[in-house]
Design an enzyme around this catalytic site. Structure first.
Site, PDB file in Angstrom:
ATOM      1  N   GLU A 101       0.843  -1.203   0.000  1.00  0.00           N
ATOM      2  CA  GLU A 101       0.000   0.000   0.000  1.00  0.00           C
ATOM      3  C   GLU A 101       0.873   1.246   0.000  1.00  0.00           C
ATOM      4  O   GLU A 101       1.965   1.242   0.572  1.00  0.00           O
ATOM      5  CB  GLU A 101      -0.856   0.022   1.278  1.00  0.00           C
ATOM      6  N   ASP A 102       0.368   2.316  -0.590  1.00  0.00           N
ATOM      7  CA  ASP A 102       1.047   3.605  -0.489  1.00  0.00           C
ATOM      8  C   ASP A 102       0.833   4.197   0.900  1.00  0.00           C
ATOM      9  O   ASP A 102       1.752   4.687   1.536  1.00  0.00           O
ATOM     10  CB  ASP A 102       0.550   4.576  -1.575  1.00  0.00           C
ATOM     11  N   ASP A 105      -4.812   4.806   5.941  1.00  0.00           N
ATOM     12  CA  ASP A 105      -5.473   5.944   6.583  1.00  0.00           C
ATOM     13  C   ASP A 105      -6.442   5.376   7.626  1.00  0.00           C
ATOM     14  O   ASP A 105      -6.050   5.082   8.748  1.00  0.00           O
ATOM     15  CB  ASP A 105      -6.164   6.731   5.467  1.00  0.00           C
ATOM     16  N   PHE A 155      -3.481  15.335   4.926  1.00  0.00           N
ATOM     17  CA  PHE A 155      -3.535  14.853   3.550  1.00  0.00           C
ATOM     18  C   PHE A 155      -2.166  15.046   2.892  1.00  0.00           C
ATOM     19  O   PHE A 155      -1.566  16.109   2.999  1.00  0.00           O
ATOM     20  CB  PHE A 155      -4.612  15.603   2.765  1.00  0.00           C
ATOM     21  N   VAL A 156      -1.668  13.992   2.253  1.00  0.00           N
ATOM     22  CA  VAL A 156      -0.350  14.074   1.615  1.00  0.00           C
ATOM     23  C   VAL A 156      -0.442  13.735   0.124  1.00  0.00           C
ATOM     24  O   VAL A 156      -1.377  13.068  -0.325  1.00  0.00           O
ATOM     25  CB  VAL A 156       0.685  13.143   2.300  1.00  0.00           C
ATOM     26  N   ARG A 168       0.909  12.717  -8.591  1.00  0.00           N
ATOM     27  CA  ARG A 168       1.483  11.374  -8.404  1.00  0.00           C
ATOM     28  C   ARG A 168       2.935  11.321  -8.851  1.00  0.00           C
ATOM     29  O   ARG A 168       3.726  10.531  -8.369  1.00  0.00           O
ATOM     30  CB  ARG A 168       0.700  10.335  -9.220  1.00  0.00           C
TER      31      ARG A 168
HETATM   32  P1  IMP Z   1      -8.137   3.927   3.955  1.00  0.00           P
HETATM   33  O1  IMP Z   1      -9.058   2.917   3.346  1.00  0.00           O
HETATM   34  O2  IMP Z   1      -8.900   4.965   4.724  1.00  0.00           O
HETATM   35  O3  IMP Z   1      -7.020   3.334   4.778  1.00  0.00           O
HETATM   36  O4  IMP Z   1      -7.484   4.721   2.762  1.00  0.00           O
HETATM   37  C1  IMP Z   1      -6.534   4.153   1.968  1.00  0.00           C
HETATM   38  C2  IMP Z   1      -6.492   4.776   0.591  1.00  0.00           C
HETATM   39  O5  IMP Z   1      -6.943   6.130   0.583  1.00  0.00           O
HETATM   40  C3  IMP Z   1      -5.045   4.812   0.142  1.00  0.00           C
HETATM   41  O6  IMP Z   1      -4.709   3.661  -0.575  1.00  0.00           O
HETATM   42  C4  IMP Z   1      -5.008   6.067  -0.720  1.00  0.00           C
HETATM   43  O7  IMP Z   1      -5.340   5.763  -2.041  1.00  0.00           O
HETATM   44  C5  IMP Z   1      -6.079   6.967  -0.145  1.00  0.00           C
HETATM   45  N1  IMP Z   1      -5.495   7.973   0.780  1.00  0.00           N
HETATM   46  C6  IMP Z   1      -5.534   7.952   2.139  1.00  0.00           C
HETATM   47  N2  IMP Z   1      -4.901   9.014   2.666  1.00  0.00           N
HETATM   48  C7  IMP Z   1      -4.431   9.723   1.616  1.00  0.00           C
HETATM   49  C8  IMP Z   1      -3.662  10.946   1.522  1.00  0.00           C
HETATM   50  O8  IMP Z   1      -3.286  11.596   2.506  1.00  0.00           O
HETATM   51  N3  IMP Z   1      -3.343  11.342   0.249  1.00  0.00           N
HETATM   52  C9  IMP Z   1      -3.725  10.671  -0.872  1.00  0.00           C
HETATM   53  N4  IMP Z   1      -4.454   9.528  -0.820  1.00  0.00           N
HETATM   54  C10 IMP Z   1      -4.802   9.058   0.406  1.00  0.00           C
END
Ligand code: IMP
Length: 183
Positions: A101-102, A105, A155-156, A168
């Site tokens: 994963e990148d 969150d 947010f990043v 990106r």
């Molecule tokens: P989660 O399901 O809430 O953990 O979110 C995961 C996905 O949301 C990541 O794979 C990202 O694609 C996107 N995401 C979460 N935080 C950020 C951020 O700060 N910047 C850009 N994309 C984000």
């Protein structure tokens, strides 16, 4: 350093040099942990494509790579609703799976993916994420094993991560500048 993307201002958070060094260490750890196994790396599109590419250059053990596409973000808002794009194309039965994963969150995307992969009875599942926002995490995910950097709940963008589809391609990672709302 400061940049602007669309309607938002961003400040530098992590330089590519720092990111590269951390990835080298994660690669070394993976080579040790998965010695004599042939893991399958699953990159979560779109955001993980640069991280996965750099990570694979540090992985010297025999391994396979595939991708899955899921997303829960719209602009800089986490919608909480997982949208599935490209599904899992590989048979994962009895395989050692490493989800790449990148960023993690809330953890909703990972929870969804881990449950999906479990259905295929893999030998093991672990998660390797470049970034983790510990304060946002709402799920208890034991599988998160490799973490590049823990970052604040902001947010990043950059190094694969986007804002409205943009940014990106930035080499470094930037955090959104906090703008106090007028009362
Ligand atoms: P989660 O399901 O809430 O953990 O979110 C995961 C996905 O949301 C990541 O794979 C990202 O694609 C996107 N995401 C979460 N935080 C950020 C951020 O700060 N910047 C850009 N994309 C984000």
């Amino acid at each position: 350093m400061h940049i602007q993307i669309d309607d938002k201002d961003f400040d530098l958070l992590l330089e590519y040099d720092q990111i590269k060094k951390r990835i080298r260490l994660i690669g070394i750890q993976l080579n040790v942990d998965y010695d004599n196994r042939v893991p399958v790396f699953i990159g979560v599109l779109n955001g993980s494509f640069i991280f996965l590419a750099d990570l694979m250059k540090e992985v010297s053990i025999s391994s396979e790579v595939t991708f899955v596409k899921v997303s829960s973000y719209d602009g800089d808002m986490n919608t909480g609703e997982i949208k599935k794009g490209i599904g899992l194309q590989m048979d994962l039965k009895d395989r050692d799976v490493i989800i790449v994963e990148d960023i993690v969150d809330t953890g909703a995307t990972l929870r969804y993916l881990i449950d999906l992969i479990h259905e295929q009875s893999p030998a093991s599942i672990c998660v390797c994420t470049l970034l983790l926002k510990p304060k946002s995490l709402k799920e208890d995910i034991q599988e998160i094993t490799y973490v590049g950097f823990e970052i604040p709940d902001e947010f990043v963008v950059g190094y694969g991560l986007d804002y409205n589809g943009l940014g990106r391609n930035l080499k470094d990672i930037y955090r959104a500048r906090y703008v106090p709302t007028e009362t």
